[in-house]
Each structure stands twice: as C-alpha cells, then as structure tokens.
Design an enzyme around this catalytic site. Structure first.
Site, PDB file in Angstrom:
ATOM      1  N   ASP A  77       0.884  -1.159   0.000  1.00 27.54           N
ATOM      2  CA  ASP A  77       0.000   0.000   0.000  1.00 27.54           C
ATOM      3  C   ASP A  77       0.926   1.214   0.000  1.00 27.54           C
ATOM      4  O   ASP A  77       2.113   1.116   0.353  1.00 27.54           O
ATOM      5  CB  ASP A  77      -0.959   0.016   1.202  1.00 27.54           C
ATOM      6  CG  ASP A  77      -2.120   0.997   0.962  1.00 27.54           C
ATOM      7  OD1 ASP A  77      -2.037   1.812   0.021  1.00 27.54           O
ATOM      8  OD2 ASP A  77      -3.105   0.945   1.717  1.00 27.54           O
ATOM      9  N   TRP A  78       0.385   2.339  -0.413  1.00 25.37           N
ATOM     10  CA  TRP A  78       1.238   3.517  -0.636  1.00 25.37           C
ATOM     11  C   TRP A  78       1.887   3.975   0.679  1.00 25.37           C
ATOM     12  O   TRP A  78       1.235   4.554   1.541  1.00 25.37           O
ATOM     13  CB  TRP A  78       0.408   4.606  -1.307  1.00 25.37           C
ATOM     14  CG  TRP A  78       0.483   4.588  -2.810  1.00 25.37           C
ATOM     15  CD1 TRP A  78       0.751   5.663  -3.599  1.00 25.37           C
ATOM     16  CD2 TRP A  78       0.329   3.480  -3.707  1.00 25.37           C
ATOM     17  NE1 TRP A  78       0.779   5.280  -4.937  1.00 25.37           N
ATOM     18  CE2 TRP A  78       0.536   3.952  -5.019  1.00 25.37           C
ATOM     19  CE3 TRP A  78       0.089   2.112  -3.537  1.00 25.37           C
ATOM     20  CZ2 TRP A  78       0.474   3.127  -6.153  1.00 25.37           C
ATOM     21  CZ3 TRP A  78       0.021   1.290  -4.657  1.00 25.37           C
ATOM     22  CH2 TRP A  78       0.212   1.799  -5.931  1.00 25.37           C
TER      23      TRP A  78
END
Ligand code: BGC
Length: 756
Positions: free
Chosen positions: A236-237
């Site tokens: 995930d970012w």
C-alpha cells in the site's frame, strides 16, 4: 491482440541486470509509475486508483488526491454494489472499468478492497463489500474477472486485517488463526484462487505483531504456497517499513517511489548477507512479469461515456435496498396529489466516499431533476432543501419551508444521509447516527404528513431504530455512483423494481455491534476479541433483535420458495452438495430475487456460528413465472479451520441447509448427513483419561491397562469417575498404584497418534 509478453525475457534480464539495477526495479519511479529502463526495453507502467472508477491524476500528481483527476465514470462504490449480490453485474462493471483504463493508458487499477466490515464505524466501509467473506469474495471475483478481461490488472487490497482507519498505518491487529482463516482471509482467497488478480496490495497494519509488508506467513506461505498466487505483491502507498525484510517476506514492489531509500537498503542487505539475492530475483521476476502482462493491453482511443453512464445507472438500480414499505406506499403512482421532495441530497447527491477512491465523474444525475422530469404535467412537485449538508445546526427557515411543502403534499420524499465529512479514508466514524438536524427535520415533516418516504445516502450503516417509525418506507441507497439520482427516481416511481439485499446487518443499537469494546483498540493494538462472530454471526449468536438483517431487501413483487431438494454429489472428505429449489414470482411486477443458502453445523467438536452464508443465486422473474435454482456447495461450505491440523476439515455428521430471502427469513430447510473426515486429535502424555478413551486406539490401550486395577475402578466409578477422568494421564501415572508409568504412556500416545 499482439502478444508482447515474450519480448520481456525475464531469465535473460535477471542474468544481465546488476544487483543495483534489480533493486531499482523494485521501487516506483513516482507516485503512480514503476521504473522503466529504456536501454533494456523495460517500459514504466502506471498503477492508479480505483476501485469503483478510475482516478488518474493529471500532472503534479499527489497520492492524497488533492489534485484533480481525469473525468471517469463513477460507478457505485462497493457498499452500494454489494447489495446487488450480482457477480455477473460486477463483471460487466469491471469490463467497463477495464476499458476506461485502456483509454487512459493505465496498466493496473488499484482495487477492489475486500476487507470485512468488522465495525460499522470503519471510515472506509463504503469501499468494502460486506460483513460476510463469501459475498465479498464472490462480488470481487466478478469485478476482477471483468477488469482483467481487458488485459488491465487489478490490485486486491488491503491484505490483510485492515478493518479500521484509526492508526491504520501502524496498528497491530491481533487475530487468532481460525478467525483469520474463516473470516478475514477467505474473500482474498476466493479472488486469488478464482481470478488471479495481477497484483495484491499489502495493508499498512501489523498482523499479530508483524507488519503486513514484512509478514512472510501472509505474503508467501498463505498467499503463494497455500493459495497458489502467481502475481505481484505491491505495498500500500507507504506501507513499507524495512525494505529488506519486506523483500524477504515476499513484497515485490514498493509504491510510491522511496527515492532510492529502498534500493539502497536492498543492496546493503544483500552485501551484508542478511537478504538473499534469490529473494531479490524472485521479486524482480514478479515485477517484470507484471510489466510483460501489461504490454498485451490493446490501447483504446476513448470509451463510450453514455454507455458507461447507463451501466452505472443499471448498477445503481440493483444496489438500492428497499428496507420497508408499509401499505405499499411505494412505488409512487404517476398521477395524484402534490409530491414534496425534501432534503439537500435530492438536489446535491452524495454518491461516493472520500479519499484515494474519489472519482471525478463524467456527469452527475440528481434525483430531484429526474423526479421533476418524470412527474412533469402529472403531479405537482414541491422541493425544499431542508438543511445544509455539512451544517451542524438546523436552519429554522429551511425547516419551516420544508414543513410547509410537506403540509400541502400528499406524500413527502425525504432525502437524508451522511455528510461527506462523516466518513472517509484515514479516520473512523464517531457514531452510527444521522446528523441530529436531519432527524429533527424528519420529525417536523412527519408531524404534518403521515406519508413519509425516507431515501438514505450513506456509505456505512446508520441506525434507523430511533426514527424509522416516522417513515412508511425507507429506501437505503448507500452510495450509488454518478447515476444514482436518476436510478433512485426510477425506483421510487416503480419504473424499476428494487432488488438489492443488505450485505451488512443494520443493528438496533450501536451498542449491539460485535466490535464493541475491541474497536479501535488501545496503545496501538486492536484485539479481535469477537473472533468468528462478526456481522450476522454475532447477532445470531446472541439472539439479538436487529433493525434489518443481513440479506434483507423488499421488492414491489413477492416470491414463493418451494420444492427444496438437497442432493449429495460427493460424500468424500471433500464433499459436494447440490441445493435445488423452485422460485416463483407471485406478485404483479417483474423483479429479481436473491436466494440465499445458509449452512448450520449443529453437532460439531468445535464452536460453529449459528449459520453461515454458503451460496446464493439471483433470479429475474416475470409475474407468475417460476424457475428452478441450483446452488452447488463445495467442501468449504461445511468445513472449519482446524487449529490442531492447521487445515480445513469437514467433520462428519449432519448439517442443516437453510434457504431463505434473508438470514432471518428462512423459507425452506433440510438436513444433509456427510461422512466427512475422521477427526482424531493426536494424543500426548498430558491428554486426559477422557481424551484417551475417546480415541479409538488410545482408548483400547487405556481400557486394557486399567482392567482389574484399583485406578480403573476409580476412573469408572459412577460418582467420582468423571472428575478423575479429567486428569491428564501423566499426572495419574504418578499416583500410587498407577498401572503404567510415564514412559509406557508416552509410547502408547505416540503409537496411537502415529496411526491416526
Ligand atoms: C490507500 C490505497 C490506495 C493507495 C493509492 C492508500 O493510502 O490505502 O487504497 O490504493 O493509497 O492511492
């Protein structure tokens, strides 16, 4: 289609690339693109949000979404789509999303999210499908299949146990093994095994003490070894903690770019001997594999904006749930007295949630406009906004205007909902109520007009018990995407028949919900203390009344269920059962029904939830029409996760098959008896006498050893025997007069267990 997969020669590149070059490929080049290498013929590809529409940011991209994105069709978010219970519709929506990605040159759409709705307060519930893993997994499988049919990848997220936004980047979700396997992982498992999403996105949080991004058990043992995943794992970012540990755990691609930090960390760890180059190569091969796959995408000049809007409307029509409809107040007759349309949401629809999934829609339908058009020349329409969406306090003038409209109208359509600021990625909700000023407005309107219909717009469940008595009908619209307004009008007017079914329970009180006391945790830890009992599993276990149960949804017609036939197709350790029945449309309108199959394991050696959704089918029927529905249940419909065997086990015995229109509207039942697998837990020296006696071989040995002894008499004594038999045999072996010693016992336990 031109197959360029072979142009990226992965083995050759792995042999040629230096460690530094390989490590560079494991990092993004900016917010949304991978690293390309022109000299080696490796293009950069774009991964971007998602999931219910494309969010491709224009230049100056920032992941927080402050920059505008290109216009794209905003389909209903998952909270809406889920109520359709229609994987085939998901596939069509997916194909349309795939085309929009092709037109925008996007390789991977970042979604869908299949996290369970553990607490009604999770700020991101609007992006998730359900409190039930089978429903979430089935719908997401449809979506992924549709998107990937266009040679555009997906990113199944957020893997795993990301069930809250509070402390989402660091919180430690403490979940026991069986609960993970039965509740929090199966939706991921279904999509992975049935649709092979090109990418899986690991979540930010920790799971049982280990960051998802560094969790080898999760990313390699479960995902790849147990489920056979073949794609790429992306962070995930900003979810990477320590890059070298993440590579070793099975996290291939770090996003967004870490500006070289990740690359350095990898190179240093390999040099230090703490990370193997094989691990790096495996990750690079997955990145190159993704890039190669994405090169098969046929470009598209543009997509059909009108056709996609029409599909978004069709999806919205299927997503709304008619919760109640007293006296058949809906649908509204085309002719009649004045209609008051009250509530700002009628004019300014709320149709999606906030955060990384926020789409810039190609157009927006409002219910007000659609109603005005439909009723023009037939019924007078009086509009009053009633409130300002984000205002805390009531505006007396707006309320007075609304009451006046309601007083003169035959029926009042009241559009209520959650203001956008109530629910978003990044934080959780504080309560489950509609804003007080909206409820006060409803009260005032209901005081002057007894024909009130409430239309709701909310991304996550709101309690209705405090006010639903004021409304004869409630249409739960969730968030319906850009065409939701006109779809709502069509449903209210009976141009379309509601067919949505709740994908989550609406409890009577917030305090009834399963995560109470364990949400959102404290000191960085959230303990999933309710275990298996989320959603309806909890409300059923505690025999709690609910406002509207999981699976509930009314229609303008009625359906009869008959002729249930349950056939065992395979009675092995992996059984298969066919559930057949006839559904008849007994009303006067055409409509769709969702038939739900719940399974109960009444006599189990472990705790089993009261009932669990194991299959469903959606049928569309004309008035008077009947159709045979067949739903096949595989072994997982009967299995539980054995923490002793660390495997799925179907325990022989009888299972109840309940077929219904909701989890609390069971229409037909039957029982099926399955042989299942023999469950003989292994014996150890500290197994009790009772455990030995229950074991076929261990029992025989113990009975023989005790025959004619004083200890035998004690153990089988009518009054005291039960207490004695609860003692571990190793302790008994040391009691005076024991007829066996510890080593004989150890031998017997080993022998019995070995043959098990
Ligand atoms: C979200 C993801 C999203 C990513 C990229 C993260 O903050 O959790 O769902 O895909 O950002 O925008």
């Amino acid at each position: 289609m031109t197959d360029t997969t072979s142009r990226i020669d992965i083995p050759r590149l792995l042999a040629e690339l230096s460690l530094e070059e390989k490590a560079a490929l494991l990092d993004g080049s900016d917010f949304w693109n991978t690293q390309g290498d022109d000299s080696r013929g490796i293009p950069a590809i774009m991964l971007t949000d998602g999931p219910h529409g494309l969010r491709k940011q224009a230049e100056g991209a920032d992941h927080l979404g402050l920059n505008a994105s290109v216009p794209a069709t905003c389909f209903p978010p998952a909270a809406g789509l889920a109520s359709s219970w229609d994987p085939a519709l998901m596939q069509r929506v997916g194909a349309a999303l795939g085309d929009e990605c092709r037109a925008a040159d996007v390789a991977v759409l970042l979604g869908p999210g299949v996290n369970m709705k553990r607490s009604p307060l999770c700020g991101r519930n609007f992006e998730y499908f359900s409190e039930d893993p089978l429903l979430a997994g089935s719908l997401a499988t449809g979506l992924v299949t549709g998107i990937q049919s266009k040679q555009v990848g997906t990113s199944l997220k957020h893997f795993a146990a990301n069930n809250q936004e509070t402390d989402r980047m660091t919180v430690d979700a403490q979940v026991d093994e069986r609960t993970l396997r039965e509740i929090y992982l199966p939706a991921f498992e279904k999509v992975v095994t049935e649709a092979q999403p090109w990418t899986v996105m690991c979540s930010y949080n920790k799971i049982n003490g280990v960051y998802a991004s560094e969790n080898r058990w999760l990313l390699t043992e479960v995902l790849r070894e147990d489920w056979g995943y073949e794609g790429l794992v992306v962070s995930d970012w900003g979810a990477v903690n320590e890059r070298d540990k993440a590579v070793a755990a099975g996290l291939d691609l770090e996003m967004p770019s870490s500006a070289g930090v990740g690359q350095r960390r990898i190179v240093e760890a390999v040099a230090a001997g703490t990370l193997s180059e094989e691990s790096v190569d495996a990750a690079v091969a997955n990145v190159l594999g993704l890039v190669a796959k994405s090169q098969n995408r046929e470009p598209l000049d543009s997509f059909d904006v009108d056709a996609h809007h029409a599909l978004a409307r069709e999806a919205a029509l299927e997503s709304a749930v008619l919760l109640k409809n007293e006296g058949g107040i809906l649908p509204l007759a085309a002719q009649g007295g004045p209609v008051a349309v009250i509530g700002e949401f009628a004019r300014t629809p709320r149709f999606q949630g906030a955060g990384s999934s926020q789409v810039n829609p190609t157009r927006i339908d409002s219910a007000l406009e659609a109603l005005e058009l439909a009723l023009l020349g037939k019924r007078e329409l009086l509009f009053a906004p009633g409130f300002e969406i984000e205002a805390d306090a009531a505006d007396d003038a707006l309320v007075a205007e609304a009451v006046e409209a309601a007083r003169t109208a035959e029926v009042a359509l009241v559009f209520l909902g959650l203001p956008p600021s109530y629910e978003s990625e990044g934080y959780d909700r504080e309560h489950m109520e509609l804003p007080a000023q909206q409820l006060a407005l409803l009260e005032a309107v209901a005081a002057v007009n007894e024909n009130v219909v409430v239309v709701l717009s909310n991304g996550s469940a709101v309690t209705v018990s405090g006010w639903e008595g004021r409304a004869k009908a409630i249409l739960e619209g969730w968030l319906l995407g850009q065409a939701g307004g006109s779809a709502t009008a069509a449903l209210l007017l009976g141009e379309a028949n509601p067919s949505g079914k709740l994908a989550e329970t609406i409890p009577v009180r917030f305090e009834d919900n399963p995560a109470i006391g364990n949400f959102p945790g404290e000191n960085g830890v959230v303990r999933y203390g309710e275990g298996l009992l989320i959603g309806y599993r909890w409300y059923d276990a505690h025999a709690l009344p609910v406002s509207y149960p999981f699976g509930h949804g009314l229609s303008y017609t009625s359906f009869a269920y008959s002729e249930l036939a349950v056939d065992v197709l395979d009675d092995s350790a992996s059984p298969r059962v066919r559930v057949g029945l006839t559904v008849t449309n007994t009303g006067r309108a055409a409509g769709a029904e969702v038939v739900q199959v719940y399974v109960t394991d009444a006599e189990a050696s472990v705790y089993r939830p009261e009932q669990e959704l194991r299959g469903f089918a959606r049928v569309h029927l004309e008035p008077g029409q009947s159709q045979t529905v067949a739903i096949e249940l595989d072994s997982r419909a009967f299995a539980f996760w054995s923490t002793a065997a660390h495997a799925w086990v179907v325990e022989g015995g009888s299972f109840d098959i309940r077929v219904g229109a909701s989890s609390r509207d069971i229409r037909l039942t039957d029982t099926v008896t399955l042989t299942g697998a023999e469950i003989t837990p292994p014996l150890a020296v500290d197994s009790t006498a009772d455990q030995f006696l229950a074991h076929p071989r261990g029992g025989a040995w113990l009975r023989e050893a005790l025959a004619g002894t004083e200890m035998g008499a004690m153990l089988f004594d009518e009054t005291h025997g039960r207490m004695m038999r609860a003692i571990p045999l190793v302790r008994l072996s040391r009691f005076p007069g024991a007829p066996f010693d510890e080593s004989a016992l150890a031998e017997a336990a080993a022998l019995a267990s070995a043959q098990a």
